[in-house]
Design a protein around this motif. Structure first.
Motif, mmCIF file in Angstrom:
data_model
loop_
_atom_site.group_PDB
_atom_site.id
_atom_site.type_symbol
_atom_site.label_atom_id
_atom_site.label_comp_id
_atom_site.label_asym_id
_atom_site.label_seq_id
_atom_site.Cartn_x
_atom_site.Cartn_y
_atom_site.Cartn_z
ATOM 1 N N ASP A 133 46.237 74.531 -45.071
ATOM 2 C CA ASP A 133 46.748 73.374 -45.786
ATOM 3 C C ASP A 133 48.098 72.974 -45.195
ATOM 4 N N ALA A 134 48.420 71.680 -45.201
ATOM 5 C CA ALA A 134 49.671 71.204 -44.615
ATOM 6 C C ALA A 134 50.647 70.690 -45.664
ATOM 7 N N GLY A 135 50.479 71.129 -46.917
ATOM 8 C CA GLY A 135 51.483 70.755 -47.895
ATOM 9 C C GLY A 135 51.011 70.442 -49.297
ATOM 10 N N ALA A 136 49.727 70.491 -49.555
ATOM 11 C CA ALA A 136 49.242 70.158 -50.897
ATOM 12 C C ALA A 136 49.440 71.300 -51.892
ATOM 13 N N ASN A 137 49.398 72.549 -51.405
ATOM 14 C CA ASN A 137 49.490 73.723 -52.282
ATOM 15 C C ASN A 137 50.592 74.656 -51.772
ATOM 16 N N MET A 138 51.735 74.636 -52.435
ATOM 17 C CA MET A 138 52.863 75.447 -51.982
ATOM 18 C C MET A 138 52.669 76.933 -52.267
ATOM 19 N N ASP A 139 51.929 77.237 -53.307
ATOM 20 C CA ASP A 139 51.652 78.635 -53.660
ATOM 21 C C ASP A 139 50.144 78.825 -53.715
ATOM 22 N N SER A 140 49.630 79.625 -52.806
ATOM 23 C CA SER A 140 48.178 79.796 -52.703
ATOM 24 C C SER A 140 47.767 81.242 -52.922
ATOM 25 N N LYS A 141 46.508 81.413 -53.258
ATOM 26 C CA LYS A 141 45.901 82.733 -53.387
ATOM 27 C C LYS A 141 44.926 82.926 -52.223
ATOM 28 N N PRO A 142 44.559 84.179 -51.916
ATOM 29 C CA PRO A 142 43.627 84.418 -50.805
ATOM 30 C C PRO A 142 42.328 83.634 -50.923
ATOM 31 N N GLU A 143 41.803 83.518 -52.148
ATOM 32 C CA GLU A 143 40.534 82.805 -52.318
ATOM 33 C C GLU A 143 40.677 81.319 -51.993
ATOM 34 N N TYR A 144 41.876 80.754 -52.219
ATOM 35 C CA TYR A 144 42.099 79.361 -51.832
ATOM 36 C C TYR A 144 42.006 79.221 -50.312
ATOM 37 N N LEU A 145 42.668 80.142 -49.613
ATOM 38 C CA LEU A 145 42.699 80.058 -48.158
ATOM 39 C C LEU A 145 41.314 80.260 -47.545
#
Length: 325
Positions: A133-145
């Protein structure tokens, strides 16, 4: 060909948008547009949905909830509700565009978080790399990635990349490098690879981002935004240094004149390289252009929207996420 909605009130230079539309039409005469803006100023060449309310760059993204007459909100509702609309392009307030895309257009079933994913040129001719992601989610979890990797892969497949090479941005290429997020994500990406959902090739250091060795590079939005802006700043610095070098002597100036055609190609590459970042994970594609985007960059954003609308990306992503491997 479904129509592309254009936010005529967004960005620092709205006057560039009409010029970009004309140039895009020369590339693809089948394009059709619906403009969202002031009817009195836009004439009757294209269908216009009237709005004079522009969400400023300094306003909170959540104002789209109450400002339903703003150009961004109107375009998002039209994209959601109209069968003849295939995509939406805006150079307006980034947070407002992404909020409208998520809350109004809606997420694809199964998507945890949509992601902003520009593509950049690489050292290999004809090969581009996507940052997600290039800026939509500043804090992510492994499942998001992991979902970012799957969604990014599906987008690259629509570009003709048969088995996109997915890498995780890290501080080293060794499997055990990184922080808690990258360590946990690495394990899950490897599992997704073994399940046949992605072609994960391992960790990648930032200096290899545009090497041409990768097709999709995965990171949280904080890291991705820094990567993108670093690349943009580096290009501006490079072009400034090249111009300066050609002014140092008469012989350098002659060399510059002899190299003018190649330099123009390089300059055009820079201005259009990140022309439009697609927001992946919504039911219909939304493309965000930079607020100060050049005409060339806006043309690129329109073509990105066209390609996403034609590829039926949302259906591809939904099916990919349903595949549990």
């Amino acid at each position: 060909m479904k129509k592309i909605l254009i936010d005529m009130l967004g960005g620092d230079y709205p006057e560039r948008i009409l010029e970009a539309m004309d140039k895009a039409l020369k590339i693809d005469p089948t394009l059709e547009f619906i403009l969202v803006g002031d009817k009195e100023k836009l004439g009757n060449r294209w269908e216009v949905i009237h709005s004079t309310d522009s969400i400023g760059s300094d306003e909170a993204p959540t104002v789209v909830r109450t400002r339903k007459e703003s150009s961004i909100s109107i375009a998002a509702y039209a994209l959601r509700d109209r069968e003849d609309c295939g995509a939406f392009v805006s150079a307006g307030n980034t947070g407002a565009v992404l909020t409208a895309a998520t809350l109004i257009v809606g997420r694809i079933p199964g998507v945890l978080r949509p992601a902003l994913c520009p593509s950049l040129p690489t050292l290999v001719e004809g090969v581009r790399v996507m940052i997600i992601d290039a800026g939509a989610n500043m804090d992510s979890k492994p499942e998001y990635l992991v979902q970012f990797a799957i969604m990014g892969s599906e987008q690259m497949k629509t570009k003709g990349v048969e088995s996109p090479r997915v890498a995780l941005v890290n501080v080293g290429t060794e499997d055990n490098k990184g922080n808690e997020l990258t360590a946990a994500t690495f394990i899950q990406l490897k599992q997704a690879h073994e399940a046949g959902k992605i072609n994960f090739v391992g960790n990648m250091e930032a200096n290899e981002m545009m090497s041409g060795k990768y097709d999709v590079i995965v990171c949280d939005g904080f890291v991705g935004n820094i990567l993108l802006k670093t690349a943009e700043g580096s290009f501006r610095m490079l072009m400034s240094k090249v111009k300066g070098a050609f002014r140092k002597s008469i012989f350098a100036m002659i060399g510059g004149l002899m190299s003018k055609r190649q330099l123009m190609k390089l300059r055009a590459l820079g201005s259009s390289a990140v022309g439009g970042s697609i927001f992946i994970g919504t039911k219909k594609p939304v493309v965000k252009a930079h607020g100060s985007a050049s005409v060339t960059a806006l043309v690129n954003a329109i073509l990105v929207a066209r390609d996403a609308a034609r590829s039926d990306l949302a259906t591809r992503i939904e099916k990919a996420l349903e595949n549990k491997g």
